[in-house]
Design an enzyme around this catalytic site. Structure first.
Site, PDB file in Angstrom:
ATOM      1  N   GLY A 151      94.200   0.067  30.582  1.00 17.13           N
ATOM      2  CA  GLY A 151      93.488  -0.960  31.344  1.00 17.13           C
ATOM      3  C   GLY A 151      94.395  -1.509  32.414  1.00 17.13           C
ATOM      4  O   GLY A 151      94.202  -1.316  33.614  1.00 17.13           O
ATOM      5  N   CYS A 188      93.639 -30.719  35.721  1.00 11.42           N
ATOM      6  CA  CYS A 188      94.300 -31.906  35.173  1.00 11.42           C
ATOM      7  C   CYS A 188      95.045 -31.619  33.876  1.00 11.42           C
ATOM      8  O   CYS A 188      94.706 -32.166  32.823  1.00 11.42           O
ATOM      9  CB  CYS A 188      93.270 -33.002  34.967  1.00 11.42           C
ATOM     10  SG  CYS A 188      92.409 -33.332  36.496  1.00 11.42           S
ATOM     11  N   GLU A 189      95.991 -30.740  33.902  1.00  9.54           N
ATOM     12  CA  GLU A 189      96.948 -30.607  32.806  1.00  9.54           C
ATOM     13  C   GLU A 189      98.232 -29.976  33.327  1.00  9.54           C
ATOM     14  O   GLU A 189      98.194 -29.172  34.263  1.00  9.54           O
ATOM     15  CB  GLU A 189      96.400 -29.837  31.615  1.00  9.54           C
ATOM     16  CG  GLU A 189      95.410 -28.753  31.816  1.00  9.54           C
ATOM     17  CD  GLU A 189      94.936 -28.218  30.446  1.00  9.54           C
ATOM     18  OE1 GLU A 189      95.790 -27.839  29.648  1.00  9.54           O
ATOM     19  OE2 GLU A 189      93.719 -28.186  30.224  1.00  9.54           O
TER      20      GLU A 189
HETATM   21  N1  LLP Z   1      92.448  -0.476  23.932  1.00  8.22           N
HETATM   22  C1  LLP Z   1      92.348  -1.518  23.096  1.00  8.22           C
HETATM   23  C2  LLP Z   1      91.733  -1.312  21.777  1.00  8.22           C
HETATM   24  C3  LLP Z   1      92.820  -2.784  23.489  1.00  8.22           C
HETATM   25  O1  LLP Z   1      92.711  -3.808  22.654  1.00  8.22           O
HETATM   26  C4  LLP Z   1      93.410  -2.949  24.767  1.00  8.22           C
HETATM   27  C5  LLP Z   1      93.912  -4.249  25.214  1.00  8.22           C
HETATM   28  C6  LLP Z   1      93.486  -1.827  25.606  1.00  8.22           C
HETATM   29  C7  LLP Z   1      93.003  -0.605  25.147  1.00  8.22           C
HETATM   30  C8  LLP Z   1      94.053  -1.879  26.995  1.00  8.22           C
HETATM   31  O2  LLP Z   1      95.400  -2.219  27.000  1.00  8.22           O
HETATM   32  P1  LLP Z   1      96.223  -2.191  28.372  1.00  8.22           P
HETATM   33  O3  LLP Z   1      96.344  -0.746  28.803  1.00  8.22           O
HETATM   34  O4  LLP Z   1      95.481  -3.007  29.363  1.00  8.22           O
HETATM   35  O5  LLP Z   1      97.531  -2.789  28.013  1.00  8.22           O
HETATM   36  N2  LLP Z   1      94.955 -10.586  28.196  1.00  8.22           N
HETATM   37  C9  LLP Z   1      96.243  -9.984  27.949  1.00  8.22           C
HETATM   38  C10 LLP Z   1      96.128  -8.524  27.533  1.00  8.22           C
HETATM   39  C11 LLP Z   1      95.283  -8.289  26.314  1.00  8.22           C
HETATM   40  C12 LLP Z   1      95.145  -6.833  25.943  1.00  8.22           C
HETATM   41  C13 LLP Z   1      94.173  -6.658  24.845  1.00  8.22           C
HETATM   42  N3  LLP Z   1      93.871  -5.311  24.498  1.00  8.22           N
HETATM   43  C14 LLP Z   1      97.107 -10.161  29.189  1.00  8.22           C
HETATM   44  O6  LLP Z   1      96.653 -10.762  30.151  1.00  8.22           O
HETATM   45  O7  LLP Z   1      98.255  -9.743  29.201  1.00  8.22           O
END
Ligand code: LLP
Length: 421
Positions: free
Chosen positions: A277, A346-347
């Site tokens: 992702g 506001c934080e």
């Molecule tokens: N597959 C599964 C089952 C996942 O839970 C995730 C991400 C991905 C693939 C993709 O991972 P990536 O390639 O994007 O690292 N909000 C957080 C990141 C949360 C990731 C959750 N799962 C941030 O902003 O760093």
């Protein structure tokens, strides 16, 4: 590599000057580069060349339907974790046979939705979920391909809120329960176990945890095959990290990651799926904001922006670093002074960066947050009743708004006052 570069001192998104977009669309806003998205997909595709594979872009990183369509048009599959993400993938024209459904708590309604619309596989995460899917599939008269997400108990060495592969995390099934779980699936109607799934965390900047996890997957493949299971597909998850501090960080390249895959599971005669992702979307996007005020504090200057933690929550939620750069470059030789860069919410947590060196800035100047294409817009909220900010996609010398900024009236119209009030 991305396509946000300075030309004649002005930041461009591909061939379009960022100030031109800001003038038309207003700030704050997200801008994505189609060329960068495409390139990142291709880099993964090349890294897995020679292996039977499908890159299942992780929709949670950036779920705009235009972004999904761009990915789908290149042949990508997707990884979804909710009915909403599934519907977005379908709206983008991605066929069911390229949609993988992950997540720890799929509801029966979500299972039904995906079975009706078509699905490549479900990645199951618990025994109760297996039984629920068996019931739903049987009631619909279908047999569904499944994998089970294994928790390999490896330390991903990333931020604790985004590590998922240790036994204390809520994700997957402990690997030592695997044989019993696959035997139970064999006995359940409506399910056909075709593979193994693993995802150990996000923003991994070291390949060793991947290697450790994938070696365990390879061992398990042999064990399960010996038990008579037809393991033909391995879903290796996402998680490869990106450089957030440009010039200072060099996380492993997709090519090196592909080599780890080749070395650990490459000769098992399985179809390989990965779910990146962040690496696809992260450096494909920036958030652009205007300076509202420059305020002098005790021993520091505050740059108060029109963007806030509700628009990009990563700094306050994970102490994440985003490079913040002036859209118009300073003249060479101009002194850079430390600024605390904050939003109007506001934080105190509404702080993007502390003591960040920036050239002198004034009201109305534009700044860009780099690496904001993943987990930016998707994690935004309307906190402080700030409408969600728009998203723009640039492709070469043209751009389009791919999500409009709602008006105050549109935002408020979703609330309903009961007539008895
Ligand atoms: N597959 C599964 C089952 C996942 O839970 C995730 C991400 C991905 C693939 C993709 O991972 P990536 O390639 O994007 O690292 N909000 C957080 C990141 C949360 C990731 C959750 N799962 C941030 O902003 O760093």
């Amino acid at each position: 590599m991305d396509h946000f570069l300075y030309r004649d001192g002005v930041l461009h998104a591909e061939d379009v000057p960022v100030p031109d977009i800001a003038r038309v669309v207003g700030t704050p806003l997200y801008i994505y580069s189609a060329a960068t998205l495409r390139r990142h997909f291709q880099v993964f595709d090349e890294a897995l060349a020679g292996m039977d594979h499908l890159i299942c872009y992780s929709v949670k990183a950036n779920s705009n339907v235009a972004v999904l369509k761009l990915m789908g048009d290149m042949g990508a599959g997707v990884d979804v974790v909710s009915g909403g993400e599934y519907m977005r993938a379908k709206a983008a024209g991605i066929p069911g046979e390229r949609i993988v459904f992950s997540g720890v708590g799929k509801t029966r309604a979500e299972m039904r939705l995906a079975l009706e619309g078509g699905i490549r596989q479900f990645n199951l995460e618990s025994e109760p979920e297996m039984r629920a899917l068996s019931e739903v599939a049987t009631a619909m008269g279908v047999t569904v391909p499944v994998t089970v997400r294994m928790n390999p108990d490896v330390d991903a060495r990333t931020h604790e809120k985004i590590a998922t592969g240790k036994s204390e995390n809520k994700f997957g099934i402990p690997i030592d329960r695997a044989r019993a779980v696959y035997d139970e699936i064999r006995a359940l109607p409506g399910l056909h176990a075709i593979g193994i799934d693993v995802h150990i965390g996000s923003q991994l900047t070291d390949l060793q945890p991947f290697r450790a996890a994938y070696e365990k997957v390879a061992q398990l493949t042999a064990l399960l095959r010996a038990d008579g299971h037809d393991i033909t597909r391995l879903d290796l998850g996402g998680g490869l990290g990106i450089p957030y501090e440009h010039g200072n960080e060099a996380p492993p390249l997709p090519m090196e990651y592909g080599q780890v895959i080749r070395e650990t599971v490459g000769d098992l005669d399985c179809e390989i799926e990965i779910e990146p992702g962040r690496l696809i979307a992260g450096n494909s996007g920036i958030m652009v904001s205007s300076v509202i005020y420059l305020k002098q504090g005790e021993g520091r200057d505050f740059l108060i922006l029109d963007a806030a933690m509700n628009d990009l929550v990563r700094p306050s939620m994970y102490d994440a670093h985003h490079d913040i750069v002036p859209v118009t470059e300073a003249e060479p030789g101009v002194d850079r002074l430390p600024h605390d860069i904050v939003g109007p919410v506001c934080e105190s947590g509404d702080t993007f960066a502390k003591a960040r060196p920036l050239p002198p800035m004034k009201d109305g100047d534009l700044v860009a947050f780099r690496s904001a294409g993943a987990y930016g817009a998707v994690m935004a909220s309307e906190y402080n009743s700030r409408p969600l900010i728009p998203e723009v996609l640039v492709d070469g010398d043209h751009f389009a708004v791919i999500r409009a900024r709602p008006t105050y009236e549109e935002m408020i119209a979703r609330d309903m006052v009961p007539e008895w009030l």
